[in-house]
Design a protein around this motif. Structure first.
Motif, PDB file in Angstrom:
ATOM      1  N   LEU A  95       0.818  -1.214   0.000  1.00  0.00           N
ATOM      2  CA  LEU A  95       0.000   0.000   0.000  1.00  0.00           C
ATOM      3  C   LEU A  95       0.853   1.265   0.000  1.00  0.00           C
ATOM      4  N   ILE A  96       2.167   1.129   0.189  1.00  0.00           N
ATOM      5  CA  ILE A  96       3.056   2.284   0.283  1.00  0.00           C
ATOM      6  C   ILE A  96       3.306   2.855  -1.105  1.00  0.00           C
ATOM      7  N   ARG A  97       3.054   4.141  -1.246  1.00  0.00           N
ATOM      8  CA  ARG A  97       3.234   4.826  -2.524  1.00  0.00           C
ATOM      9  C   ARG A  97       4.717   5.030  -2.820  1.00  0.00           C
ATOM     10  N   GLY A  98       5.146   4.668  -4.019  1.00  0.00           N
ATOM     11  CA  GLY A  98       6.508   4.930  -4.453  1.00  0.00           C
ATOM     12  C   GLY A  98       7.567   4.034  -3.847  1.00  0.00           C
ATOM     13  N   LEU A  99       7.190   2.963  -3.193  1.00  0.00           N
ATOM     14  CA  LEU A  99       8.176   2.057  -2.609  1.00  0.00           C
ATOM     15  C   LEU A  99       8.885   1.301  -3.729  1.00  0.00           C
ATOM     16  N   ASP A 100      10.203   1.374  -3.755  1.00  0.00           N
ATOM     17  CA  ASP A 100      10.996   0.700  -4.782  1.00  0.00           C
ATOM     18  C   ASP A 100      11.389  -0.680  -4.263  1.00  0.00           C
ATOM     19  N   PRO A 101      10.797  -1.748  -4.793  1.00  0.00           N
ATOM     20  CA  PRO A 101      11.091  -3.092  -4.305  1.00  0.00           C
ATOM     21  C   PRO A 101      12.572  -3.467  -4.374  1.00  0.00           C
ATOM     22  N   LYS A 102      13.318  -2.861  -5.279  1.00  0.00           N
ATOM     23  CA  LYS A 102      14.744  -3.189  -5.410  1.00  0.00           C
ATOM     24  C   LYS A 102      15.566  -2.645  -4.251  1.00  0.00           C
ATOM     25  N   ARG A 103      14.993  -1.711  -3.490  1.00  0.00           N
ATOM     26  CA  ARG A 103      15.731  -1.089  -2.384  1.00  0.00           C
ATOM     27  C   ARG A 103      15.343  -1.655  -1.024  1.00  0.00           C
ATOM     28  N   VAL A 104      14.493  -2.687  -1.027  1.00  0.00           N
ATOM     29  CA  VAL A 104      13.989  -3.259   0.213  1.00  0.00           C
ATOM     30  C   VAL A 104      14.333  -4.744   0.251  1.00  0.00           C
ATOM     31  N   ARG A 105      14.908  -5.181   1.353  1.00  0.00           N
ATOM     32  CA  ARG A 105      15.251  -6.601   1.511  1.00  0.00           C
ATOM     33  C   ARG A 105      13.965  -7.415   1.658  1.00  0.00           C
ATOM     34  N   LEU A 106      13.871  -8.485   0.912  1.00  0.00           N
ATOM     35  CA  LEU A 106      12.726  -9.385   0.963  1.00  0.00           C
ATOM     36  C   LEU A 106      13.087 -10.607   1.793  1.00  0.00           C
ATOM     37  N   VAL A 107      12.256 -10.912   2.789  1.00  0.00           N
ATOM     38  CA  VAL A 107      12.430 -12.095   3.625  1.00  0.00           C
ATOM     39  C   VAL A 107      11.186 -12.960   3.441  1.00  0.00           C
ATOM     40  N   GLN A 108      11.388 -14.220   3.128  1.00  0.00           N
ATOM     41  CA  GLN A 108      10.266 -15.141   2.969  1.00  0.00           C
ATOM     42  C   GLN A 108      10.138 -16.019   4.209  1.00  0.00           C
ATOM     43  N   LYS A 109       8.887 -16.238   4.642  1.00  0.00           N
ATOM     44  CA  LYS A 109       8.628 -17.119   5.788  1.00  0.00           C
ATOM     45  C   LYS A 109       7.602 -18.158   5.372  1.00  0.00           C
ATOM     46  N   ASN A 110       7.935 -19.409   5.573  1.00  0.00           N
ATOM     47  CA  ASN A 110       7.152 -20.531   5.081  1.00  0.00           C
ATOM     48  C   ASN A 110       6.005 -20.908   6.022  1.00  0.00           C
ATOM     49  N   ASN A 111       5.123 -19.957   6.336  1.00  0.00           N
ATOM     50  CA  ASN A 111       3.989 -20.265   7.207  1.00  0.00           C
ATOM     51  C   ASN A 111       2.926 -21.100   6.503  1.00  0.00           C
ATOM     52  N   GLY A 112       2.989 -21.188   5.178  1.00  0.00           N
ATOM     53  CA  GLY A 112       2.079 -22.060   4.437  1.00  0.00           C
ATOM     54  C   GLY A 112       2.567 -23.500   4.419  1.00  0.00           C
ATOM     55  N   ASN A 113       3.805 -23.715   4.884  1.00  0.00           N
ATOM     56  CA  ASN A 113       4.426 -25.033   4.984  1.00  0.00           C
ATOM     57  C   ASN A 113       4.470 -25.783   3.658  1.00  0.00           C
ATOM     58  N   ASP A 114       4.509 -25.034   2.546  1.00  0.00           N
ATOM     59  CA  ASP A 114       4.627 -25.700   1.250  1.00  0.00           C
ATOM     60  C   ASP A 114       5.818 -25.184   0.454  1.00  0.00           C
ATOM     61  N   GLY A 115       6.493 -24.132   0.965  1.00  0.00           N
ATOM     62  CA  GLY A 115       7.680 -23.596   0.305  1.00  0.00           C
ATOM     63  C   GLY A 115       7.413 -22.871  -0.999  1.00  0.00           C
ATOM     64  N   ILE A 116       6.156 -22.557  -1.295  1.00  0.00           N
ATOM     65  CA  ILE A 116       5.815 -21.912  -2.563  1.00  0.00           C
ATOM     66  C   ILE A 116       5.611 -20.413  -2.339  1.00  0.00           C
ATOM     67  N   PHE A 117       6.325 -19.603  -3.122  1.00  0.00           N
ATOM     68  CA  PHE A 117       6.247 -18.147  -3.041  1.00  0.00           C
ATOM     69  C   PHE A 117       6.140 -17.576  -4.452  1.00  0.00           C
ATOM     70  N   TRP A 118       5.452 -16.459  -4.586  1.00  0.00           N
ATOM     71  CA  TRP A 118       5.379 -15.746  -5.860  1.00  0.00           C
ATOM     72  C   TRP A 118       6.575 -14.824  -6.023  1.00  0.00           C
ATOM     73  N   THR A 119       7.217 -14.478  -4.926  1.00  0.00           N
ATOM     74  CA  THR A 119       8.367 -13.581  -4.961  1.00  0.00           C
ATOM     75  C   THR A 119       9.646 -14.394  -5.092  1.00  0.00           C
ATOM     76  N   HIS A 120      10.753 -13.711  -5.395  1.00  0.00           N
ATOM     77  CA  HIS A 120      12.044 -14.371  -5.545  1.00  0.00           C
ATOM     78  C   HIS A 120      13.075 -13.628  -4.719  1.00  0.00           C
ATOM     79  N   THR A 121      13.920 -14.380  -4.021  1.00  0.00           N
ATOM     80  CA  THR A 121      15.000 -13.807  -3.237  1.00  0.00           C
ATOM     81  C   THR A 121      16.132 -14.816  -3.145  1.00  0.00           C
ATOM     82  N   GLU A 122      17.321 -14.310  -2.925  1.00  0.00           N
ATOM     83  CA  GLU A 122      18.476 -15.182  -2.743  1.00  0.00           C
ATOM     84  C   GLU A 122      18.623 -15.612  -1.286  1.00  0.00           C
ATOM     85  N   SER A 123      17.907 -14.945  -0.377  1.00  0.00           N
ATOM     86  CA  SER A 123      17.989 -15.264   1.048  1.00  0.00           C
ATOM     87  C   SER A 123      17.298 -16.589   1.346  1.00  0.00           C
ATOM     88  N   PRO A 124      17.774 -17.307   2.363  1.00  0.00           N
ATOM     89  CA  PRO A 124      17.102 -18.563   2.717  1.00  0.00           C
ATOM     90  C   PRO A 124      15.694 -18.295   3.262  1.00  0.00           C
TER      91      PRO A 124
END
Length: 135
Positions: A95-124
């Motif tokens: 919802l944040i206006r003008g947020l540049d996704p390339k400047r924000v660290r993405l952390v994925q958390k597997n609360n769905g317990n299936d390991g499937i995400f629409w986003t991509h990151t190099e972080s574990p």
């Protein structure tokens, strides 16, 4: 840091926060279905333009309140049940206006317990808090 503005689709729920340095992609059914990316802040650091007119949805362990705009239905933020000045609440960074996704660290958390995400990151991927113990 700089303040950034955010609002739901219709503008009824508006807030300001510091630009996030990290967002959480949780793949639980709620976050996945709404496409939320969550940025966490102390509740006192989230400045709503007026008291948010939201409805609350709870499920599972009923410890989190998922707030949605009463007018347009956008998932706006999450709070712990019964807290007024919480150590942290989650706001939907999409919802944040003008947020540049390339400047924000993405952390994925597997609360769905299936390991499937629409986003991509190099972080574990972080394990779910409900994940079974590893063998």
């Amino acid at each position: 840091m700089s303040k950034v503005s955010a609002s739901c689709h219709c503008g009824a729920v508006r807030f300001e926060v510091e630009q996030p340095t990290q967002v959480l992609d949780c793949n639980c059914s709620h976050c996945r279905l709404y496409g939320s990316l969550i940025a966490y802040y102390p509740q006192r650091d989230v400045h709503f333009a007026s008291p948010p007119d939201t409805f609350i949805y709870m499920w599972g362990d009923r410890e989190l309140e998922f707030h949605h705009c009463r007018t347009c239905g956008c998932a706006t933020h999450t709070t712990l049940v019964g807290t007024v000045d919480a150590e942290k609440i989650g706001v939907n960074a999409r919802l944040i206006r003008g947020l540049d996704p390339k400047r924000v660290r993405l952390v994925q958390k597997n609360n769905g317990n299936d390991g499937i995400f629409w986003t991509h990151t190099e972080s574990p991927v972080l394990p779910s808090h409900d994940a079974p113990p590893s063998e």
